[in-house]
Scaffold this active site. Structure first.
Site, PDB file in Angstrom:
ATOM      1  N   GLY A   1      25.355 -17.000 -12.700  1.00 52.75           N
ATOM      2  CA  GLY A   1      24.987 -16.783 -14.089  1.00 52.75           C
ATOM      3  C   GLY A   1      23.508 -17.029 -14.297  1.00 52.75           C
TER       4      GLY A   1
ATOM      5  CG  MET B   1      22.406 -21.923 -17.339  1.00 48.96           C
ATOM      6  SD  MET B   1      20.734 -22.285 -17.875  1.00 48.96           S
ATOM      7  CE  MET B   1      20.505 -23.879 -17.124  1.00 48.96           C
ATOM      8  N   GLY B   2      22.381 -20.526 -12.867  1.00 49.20           N
ATOM      9  CA  GLY B   2      22.428 -20.837 -11.450  1.00 49.20           C
ATOM     10  C   GLY B   2      23.658 -20.256 -10.783  1.00 49.20           C
TER      11      GLY B   2
ATOM     12  CB  VAL C   1      29.643 -21.904  -9.556  1.00 48.37           C
ATOM     13  CG1 VAL C   1      30.747 -22.930  -9.271  1.00 48.37           C
ATOM     14  CG2 VAL C   1      29.080 -22.123 -10.951  1.00 48.37           C
TER      15      VAL C   1
ATOM     16  CG  ASP D   1      27.224 -20.281 -22.857  1.00 45.42           C
ATOM     17  OD1 ASP D   1      27.385 -19.353 -23.683  1.00 45.42           O
ATOM     18  OD2 ASP D   1      26.938 -20.086 -21.663  1.00 45.42           O
TER      19      ASP D   1
END
Length: 434
Positions: free
Chosen positions: A22, A24-25, A27, A138
């Site tokens: 995503g 943000m980073g 997983v 979110d």
């Protein structure tokens, strides 16, 4: 820092492969080598470069500790957090199952009791977080996980707060998804609990209608923001004929949750819980049945794919290993665990390790963890077929346990077909040995 398969984070978490990506980073599914358990490791690459002893690092760890204090079955469990070579990371429980985004994508609109049940679980999870002083920031379908038992778990709590302004500066984008993001948050106003409730309302709109609240996702980003700040989410009470069987009180709740002005939204979760409880009767069982059906269908689909694999030439491992950065995920519909697990296994398994993977899958079957076992076997069997051959003992045993999985998931006819195929190959093998 290397975030590829096989890399180790903080000397403890061995990365097995990506589960999703995503803004943000990334997983990763990982192994906690100290405790010997599966975990999810989120690398917040949007804010990499934190100093080991800086203010930003201290704030990140303070926020992570706040997240860890949330103790509720509807909120993902945070095990650990830290900064590795300048990149913040979070270590969480692995959420087996489907996201709400994937469920709606596959099934379309959900039955009213299921909608009410999912919303009720989300409200309770949010109430626990808000009581600990943590906002989600979110709430969207891809951040709502559902397991085979019909239990709903919120994840990715507080990433906007964890990242702060630094992430916005580096990415040049809003932290959040405009389709499900409260108008005041888009405008940059400090969000309140009402912003999380707006996200819930937008998710309920999707569940009831099968449609995105602000229109087609292919519309450009700016147009979605204009709709969010302009007319907003269409009123369901004004289009009740589009939502078959939904009671007016539930449609009114969605409209109030999606109100443009936060003051017009429900201010306390108590009344919202009470209303949702009224319509959630039977929702847990219905949701579990939906998930079980999806797992069964996925297992059956993977079985069909193996026929083609069995006829292909020997597996070319160099060509087959997917690049961990290939094909960025759809932000609304990230990979399901099924897709991700299959990718993980194929990217890390060799013909020599097929037997150990098969044993892992058998243990999962024996423990009753059928979804994970089916996913593992769906990856192991094609590798065995192409690299070891259809009559090799490892292939045959893997297919036998795959048939057991199918039978327990309710696909008895497919299980019988597969067992018949296994028996034919066993007879063929015995004949060649005489």
């Amino acid at each position: 820092m290397d975030h590829g398969v096989g890399a180790t984070v903080a000397g403890r978490y061995r990365l097995l492969g990506p589960l999703g990506r995503g803004g943000m980073g990334v997983v990763h599914e990982a192994e906690d080598t100290r405790l010997g358990r599966r975990v999810a490791v989120k690398m917040l690459t949007a804010v990499e470069g934190l100093a080991e002893d800086g203010e930003a690092r201290d704030r990140f760890l303070r926020e992570a500790r706040a997240l860890a204090r949330i103790d509720h079955p509807g909120v993902v469990t945070l095990y650990d957090a830290g900064v590795a070579d300048g990149t913040p990371y979070l270590v969480m429980q692995v959420l087996d199952g489907l996201s709400l985004a994937e469920l709606v994508k596959r099934t379309g609109p959900l039955p009213v009791p299921v909608v009410a049940l999912i919303a009720l679980d989300v409200v309770r999870g949010l109430a626990a977080a808000h009581g600990s002083g943590v906002l989600h920031r979110d709430v969207k379908p891809s951040n709502i996980g559902i397991n085979r038992g019909g239990h709903v778990v919120l994840h990715d709590f507080g990433l906007a707060r964890l990242a702060g302004e630094r992430a916005i500066t580096r990415t040049g984008e809003l932290i959040g998804t405009p389709q499900f993001m409260a108008p005041e948050a888009i405008r940059g106003v400090t969000p309140s609990p009402a912003a999380d409730l707006y996200g819930l309302g937008a998710c309920m709109y999707l569940m009831l209608t099968g449609e995105l609240p602000l229109g087609d996702a292919t519309v450009d980003y700016g147009a979605i923001v204009d709709r969010a700040l302009g007319d907003g989410v269409p009123k369901l009470c004004e289009r009740s004929s589009r939502v078959q069987g939904a009671p007016a009180h539930l449609l009114d709740l969605v409209d109030r949750l999606c109100a443009q002005d936060p003051a017009d939204r429900p201010q306390h979760t108590g009344a919202t819980e009470e209303l949702l409880e009224r319509y959630a009767d039977g929702g847990r069982e219905a949701l579990a049945a939906l998930l079980a059906g999806q797992v069964r269908d996925e297992a059956v689909r993977s079985l069909g794919e193996q026929t083609a694999v069995a006829e292909e030439p020997e597996y070319d491992w160099e060509e087959a290993v997917p690049h961990p950065r290939a094909a960025p995920a759809d932000p609304l519909h990230p990979p399901t665990l099924s897709e991700a697990t299959r990718r993980i296994v194929l990217s890390s398994m060799t013909p020599q390790s097929a037997l150990s993977r098969q044993r892992e899958a058998v243990n999962l079957v024996l423990r009753g963890e059928l979804q994970e076992a089916a996913q593992m076997l769906a990856a192991v069997v094609p590798v065995c077929l192409s690299s070891l051959g259809p009559t090799h003992p490892t292939t045959l045993i893997s297919q036998y346990w795959q048939a057991v999985c199918l039978a327990r998931l309710g696909a008895g006819d497919k299980a019988v077909e597969l067992l018949a195929r296994v028996n034919r190959h066993v007879d063929q093998r015995r004949g060649s040995e005489r």
